[in-house]
Design an enzyme around this catalytic site. Structure first.
Site, PDB file in Angstrom:
ATOM      1  CG  ASP A 255      -2.277   0.840   1.220  1.00  0.00           C
ATOM      2  OD1 ASP A 255      -3.448   0.489   0.234  1.00  0.00           O
ATOM      3  OD2 ASP A 255      -1.546   2.596   1.295  1.00  0.00           O
ATOM      4  CG  ASP A 293      -9.851  -3.075  -3.272  1.00  0.00           C
ATOM      5  OD1 ASP A 293     -10.310  -2.396  -3.864  1.00  0.00           O
ATOM      6  OD2 ASP A 293     -10.252  -3.340  -1.714  1.00  0.00           O
ATOM      7  CB  CYS A 346     -16.306  -0.415  -2.178  1.00  0.00           C
ATOM      8  SG  CYS A 346     -15.762   1.613  -1.916  1.00  0.00           S
TER       9      CYS A 346
END
Length: 393
Positions: A255, A293, A346
């Site tokens: 990340d 993601d 999302c």
């Protein structure tokens, strides 16, 4: 605390949130400054605040604000009216209660049925066309779900357990759950959700908290034993651990903000899954599967983070779309020939989803689309999108 005192606390917190402060931080600071409040009081106040943020426009309308920016007091008046409760029963002269209603506040607002669409659906007007573009005739029904509290879902760690054993273990701690059709590993908690983090099923890695839609993304990935997998935007590692439970992988997580990954190691240990964290400089040249993601608007999960719904702007959405494209460009060379690039959000906005994939494919003829799927809130979980693309071998 009495119900009226809880309302007063919620009004105080909401006024700070409406002024621009982070809701979680406001609630934490309030609890620290009011040590007398018990866990049930804090939970009730939190529910008041987040319900009001989910339904800010409709509660404001019912609270007398019309289409203007509401106050915390107006939101709580509107919340009571939405529930069919007379606000005079709680806005009263009792100690710690909100002050009694004024004559103006007692005037019944226009019926919500006649309010503008964005008010009824608790959606900023400028976002309605974006939802409509991707959801079509399901738009209103989906937005009505996004103004309600999200269900609590668990993912059964099939590396350690079966659904049946997980249900038994949860039941021992007073937690009831049922399987959910979005994913074969998903359980929807129907009783005792607040006890999950203290349960043996959770503490021993048999279950993890994860939305059913997020689990469905992992179900759609072509995972096989022995694959090398990179979770490039790993965050807290929820999808990483779900992948690791599916197959025996060489699993690397990365990340851009390493602090986001601080919980991965203990979660992986609890789950019995080997995970390697890596800085960009330490990543391997290529992987069998790379999952992105990516940061997104969160428009499929506004029921969980409702403050984001009102904070989102077109400029921020444009920056997010540019960042998503940049991430895809960064990771494409790390997909080995014949390997898979997986993209997930999302979000329910086409510009972040199918539009992003179409743009990537137009720039990279070495990749072909295997599958893409939009997961609607009407399927029972949050809204998501994912796509899988194969690099030519």
């Amino acid at each position: 605390m009495t119900p009226a005192a809880r309302l007063s606390a919620a009004i105080e917190c909401l006024d700070d949130v409406l002024a621009g402060e982070n809701a979680e931080r406001v609630l934490t600071n309030w609890a620290r400054g009011h040590r007398f409040a018990g866990s049930k009081d804090r939970a009730a106040i939190r529910d008041h605040v987040f319900d009001a943020l989910r339904c800010k426009r409709s509660y404001g309308w019912l609270g007398g604000a019309g289409e203007a920016r509401p106050s915390g007091r107006q939101l709580m008046i509107g919340a009571l009216r939405a529930q069919g409760v007379d606000p005079d029963t709680l806005f009263c002269d009792d100690r710690f209660a909100p002050r009694p209603l004024t004559a103006e506040e007692r005037v019944a607002p226009p019926a919500l049925d006649g309010a503008p669409r964005g008010v009824r659906l608790d959606c900023p007007d400028w976002l309605l066309p974006l939802y409509q573009e991707s959801l079509g005739e399901e738009t209103d029904a989906a937005l009505m779900l996004l103004r309600q509290r999200s269900d609590v879902f668990l993912r059964v760690n099939i590396r350690k357990s079966t659904l049946g054993y997980a249900l038994e273990l949860l039941s021992d701690d007073g937690i009831e759950a049922v399987p959910h059709p979005l994913s074969e590993t998903a359980l929807k908690v129907t009783r005792g959700a607040r006890a999950v983090a203290r349960s043996q099923a959770y503490l021993t890695g048999v279950v993890e908290l994860q939305d059913a839609g997020s689990q469905a993304i992992i179900d759609g990935l072509p995972l096989e034993d022995g694959m090398s997998v990179l979770d490039y935007c790993a965050g807290g590692g929820g999808k990483s651990l779900a992948m690791g439970a599916r197959a025996a992988l060489t699993l690397t997580v990365h990340d851009v903000d390493p602090a986001r990954m601080q919980d991965i190691a203990p979660r992986a240990s609890r789950a019995g899954i080997a995970v390697t964290t890596a800085r960009k400089a330490d990543l391997a040249p290529s992987y069998d599967l790379v999952l992105c993601d990516v940061p997104c608007s969160g428009s499929g999960a506004f029921s969980r983070s409702p403050q984001g719904k009102w904070a989102l702007t077109q400029a921020r959405l444009d920056r997010l779309a540019a960042l998503q494209a940049e991430i895809l460009e960064e990771v494409a060379p790390r997909v080995r020939p014949g390997g898979v690039l997986a993209y997930a959000t999302c979000s329910l906005f086409a510009a972040e989803n199918a539009g992003q994939i179409a743009g990537f494919l137009a720039r990279h003829d070495a990749f072909e689309l295997i599958r893409q799927r939009q997961i609607s809130p009407l399927e029972g979980g949050d809204g998501f999108f994912y796509a899988t693309l194969r690099r030519a071998g």
